[in-house]
Design an enzyme around this catalytic site. Structure first.
Site, PDB file in Angstrom:
ATOM      1  N   ASP A  81       0.844  -1.233   0.071  1.00 53.11           N
ATOM      2  CA  ASP A  81      -0.062   0.148   0.098  1.00 53.11           C
ATOM      3  C   ASP A  81       0.820   1.316   0.029  1.00 53.11           C
ATOM      4  O   ASP A  81       1.803   1.158   0.870  1.00 53.11           O
ATOM      5  CB  ASP A  81      -0.746  -0.032   1.237  1.00 53.11           C
ATOM      6  CG  ASP A  81      -2.082  -1.009   1.237  1.00 53.11           C
ATOM      7  OD1 ASP A  81      -2.374  -1.194   0.126  1.00 53.11           O
ATOM      8  OD2 ASP A  81      -2.765  -0.804   2.380  1.00 53.11           O
ATOM      9  N   LYS A 110      -7.795   1.205  -5.129  1.00 52.59           N
ATOM     10  CA  LYS A 110      -8.969   0.448  -4.485  1.00 52.59           C
ATOM     11  C   LYS A 110     -10.057   1.493  -4.835  1.00 52.59           C
ATOM     12  O   LYS A 110     -10.080   2.436  -4.925  1.00 52.59           O
ATOM     13  CB  LYS A 110      -8.879   0.623  -2.968  1.00 52.59           C
ATOM     14  CG  LYS A 110      -7.763  -0.360  -2.261  1.00 52.59           C
ATOM     15  CD  LYS A 110      -7.851  -0.144  -0.730  1.00 52.59           C
ATOM     16  CE  LYS A 110      -6.532  -1.215  -0.214  1.00 52.59           C
ATOM     17  NZ  LYS A 110      -6.842  -2.490  -0.182  1.00 52.59           N
ATOM     18  N   GLY A 123      -5.087  -2.205   8.933  1.00 48.97           N
ATOM     19  CA  GLY A 123      -4.640  -0.861   9.648  1.00 48.97           C
ATOM     20  C   GLY A 123      -4.614  -1.330  11.087  1.00 48.97           C
ATOM     21  O   GLY A 123      -4.362  -0.412  11.869  1.00 48.97           O
ATOM     22  N   GLY A 132      -3.202  -6.787   8.201  1.00 45.80           N
ATOM     23  CA  GLY A 132      -2.770  -6.613   9.262  1.00 45.80           C
ATOM     24  C   GLY A 132      -1.137  -7.129   9.499  1.00 45.80           C
ATOM     25  O   GLY A 132      -0.553  -7.280  10.540  1.00 45.80           O
ATOM     26  N   GLY A 139      -0.195  -3.509   4.234  1.00 49.67           N
ATOM     27  CA  GLY A 139      -0.863  -2.092   4.114  1.00 49.67           C
ATOM     28  C   GLY A 139      -0.061  -1.167   5.116  1.00 49.67           C
ATOM     29  O   GLY A 139       0.994  -0.706   4.574  1.00 49.67           O
ATOM     30  N   SER A 140      -0.895  -0.975   6.019  1.00 47.54           N
ATOM     31  CA  SER A 140       0.005   0.144   7.043  1.00 47.54           C
ATOM     32  C   SER A 140       1.283  -0.174   7.478  1.00 47.54           C
ATOM     33  O   SER A 140       2.387   0.466   7.974  1.00 47.54           O
ATOM     34  CB  SER A 140      -1.088   0.550   8.240  1.00 47.54           C
ATOM     35  OG  SER A 140      -2.157   0.447   7.605  1.00 47.54           O
TER      36      SER A 140
END
Lengths: 196, 316
Positions: free
Chosen positions: B41, B98, B170, B235, B256-257
């Site tokens: 991401d 997205k 996240g 996650g 992602g994060s």
């Protein structure tokens, strides 16, 4: 018995193993190749499609790239490069940053030459000198062959542009032939066995 | 050979030039090229370049990273066209973006902007409580999230060319992704056992329960896996997270994060790629895990005990 390796750093590995096994039948086996020792244990190698910017540096880190270069140069190990695999086999990029390349095949290759995924296409490709009348090629964010050196045979053209090349026991194609069959792998197995 | 839908759906027949575009072979085939890799991401061109240098096979463009979506609240929508274009111009790897669940308008914009894959994602605010996008008609492939085999199969029947776990985005908590990956694997094992027992009636009952067609369920039972590429997502924060998910049988990893919310983004990006590539080799995974400092990992949220969960949003 041909022991066919498939470079398994990243990309479409399983389908190339399956296509190699289907092509070899009782006459050989197909195995995953990750390390330099793995490279030394195979008779021929398929470098599959994937992202060359991931496969190149990670295969350098694992020692596989150096071993492939050595085997190709010292005992003419046959190699089939598909899409990103062709990119990695080609001459170093002429301009701009690019992934580590093997520089084995005397061709210049332009990455993502047709455009982005939306314009990826399927087309029938004939490779007469490999005895393939027609196979279904999937050109997925495909590269293009911009120049072929003197010792390079063009195996197939599409709309006047080379899409498959051969230099001795090295074969490179811009399209995926493992997604919808194993005809190319069967021809490469014959190249590897010295029968074609 | 890759598995294709029994009935041809979507894509355009070969024109006068003999070339076909947007076919299931091309869309599913695209996802196959990502296997064994990490999709990261990103929100800016700089982050995209870091991801590419680290060996990411693709980047996913968002307006905000999932953990910031949580903090910001409000409505999360598709990223700015300008940001998407900047990122497409700054890296050579495929670029995904997205769109909101059920928002065919956002999907059409992303397809026209020429992104390589569209993620119809629960990280954004769902736009349609009843329907996902009907994805067969697009030349651009889609990836969807799933928490179970039934959900995965329903998305595939809508035209998804790739599946990922939902996990709990996240949070930096990998537990939900592990749960979802196991749920899909368990579901596949059950239908496979029914096929091996020759129990067609059980397969029919299972397909009703899964909410998918008998043909697709039977195909999954025969293959012993989904007919499309299946990644883990939601996650993932550390190299060991990625290696563990790979060992559970997923085809690759979305982060992602976990990377750009950590204090050591470039090293962590490299380390997650190394662990994903060499997950079979414990020494290599140790080396990768040693490249990151746990004190630099995102603080995270406990996915099981938190309030409203992204994975539960939108039609299932």
């Amino acid at each position: 018995m041909t022991r066919m390796g498939v470079l398994a750093t990243q990309g479409n590995v399983d389908e190339n193993i399956a296509a190699s096994r289907a092509a070899l039948g009782q006459s050989g086996t197909a195995v995953r190749v990750m390390s330099a020792a793995d490279v030394d244990a195979v008779d021929a190698l398929v470098i599959p499609g994937g992202e060359s910017t991931a496969i190149g540096p990670l295969s350098e880190a694992s020692g596989a790239m150096a071993a492939i270069r050595r085997r190709a140069e010292s005992d003419s190990m046959p190699i089939l490069g598909i899409c990103a695999g062709l990119v990695l086999m080609a001459s170093p990029a002429q301009a701009g940053p690019g992934p580590e390349r093997l520089g084995l095949l005397d061709v210049d290759v332009e990455r993502n030459a047709h455009g982005r995924q939306r314009v990826s296409f399927e087309a029938d490709v004939a490779l007469p000198s490999l005895g393939i009348d027609s196979l279904r090629g999937a050109f997925i964010r495909a590269p293009a062959i911009a120049r072929t050196g003197a010792g390079v045979e063009v195996l197939a053209n599409l709309r006047g542009r080379a899409v498959a090349v051969r230099q001795d026991t090295l074969v490179g194609v811009t399209f995926h032939a493992e997604l919808a069959g194993h005809a190319l792998h069967a021809a490469f197995a014959r190249v590897a066995a010295g029968a074609l | 050979m890759i598995p294709l839908p029994a009935a041809p759906r979507g894509g355009r027949e070969a024109g006068p030039d003999g070339q076909a575009r947007g076919t299931p072979l091309l869309k599913r085939g695209f996802a196959h090229m990502l296997k064994g890799g990490v999709v990261m991401d990103v929100t800016t061109a700089e982050q995209a370049q870091v991801a590419e240098r680290a060996g990411a096979v693709s980047v996913m463009v968002l307006d905000k990273l999932p953990s910031d979506v949580r903090k910001a609240g409000g409505v999360a929508r598709t990223a700015s066209v300008r940001a998407i274009r900047e990122i497409m111009g700054s890296v050579t790897v495929p670029v995904m973006a997205k769109c909101r669940i059920g928002h065919a308008g956002e999907a059409a914009v992303l397809a026209e902007a020429d992104v390589d894959m569209i993620d119809e994602s629960e990280v954004l605010t769902p736009a349609d409580g009843a329907h996902h996008i009907w994805k067969w008609g697009y030349d651009t492939p889609f990836v969807n999230g799933a928490r179970s085999l039934g959900e995965a199969l329903r998305r595939i029947e809508e035209g998804a060319s790739m599946i990922r776990t939902k996990g709990e985005p996240g949070t930096g908590d990998v537990a939900e992704a592990i749960t979802h990956m196991r749920a899909v694997s368990d579901g596949i094992r059950q239908v496979r056992a029914m096929l091996e027992d020759g129990d067609s009636q059980a397969l029919v009952a299972a397909s009703r329960e899964l909410g998918a067609s008998y043909e697709l369920v039977e195909q999954v039972a025969r293959l012993g896996r989904l007919p499309v590429v299946n990644f883990a997502a939601g996650g993932v924060a550390t190299p060991a997270d990625a290696a563990h998910l790979m060992s559970m049988g997923c085809d690759g990893i979305f982060v992602g994060s976990g990377i750009f919310k950590a204090d050591d983004a470039l090293e962590r990006a490299r380390a997650v790629v190394l662990a994903t590539t060499f997950w079979r080799d414990p020494a290599r995974v140790l080396e990768a895990q040693g490249m990151v400092d746990e004190r630099g990992s995102m603080a995270g949220l406990d996915g099981a005990s938190m309030g409203p969960r992204m994975q539960e949003r939108g039609p299932q």
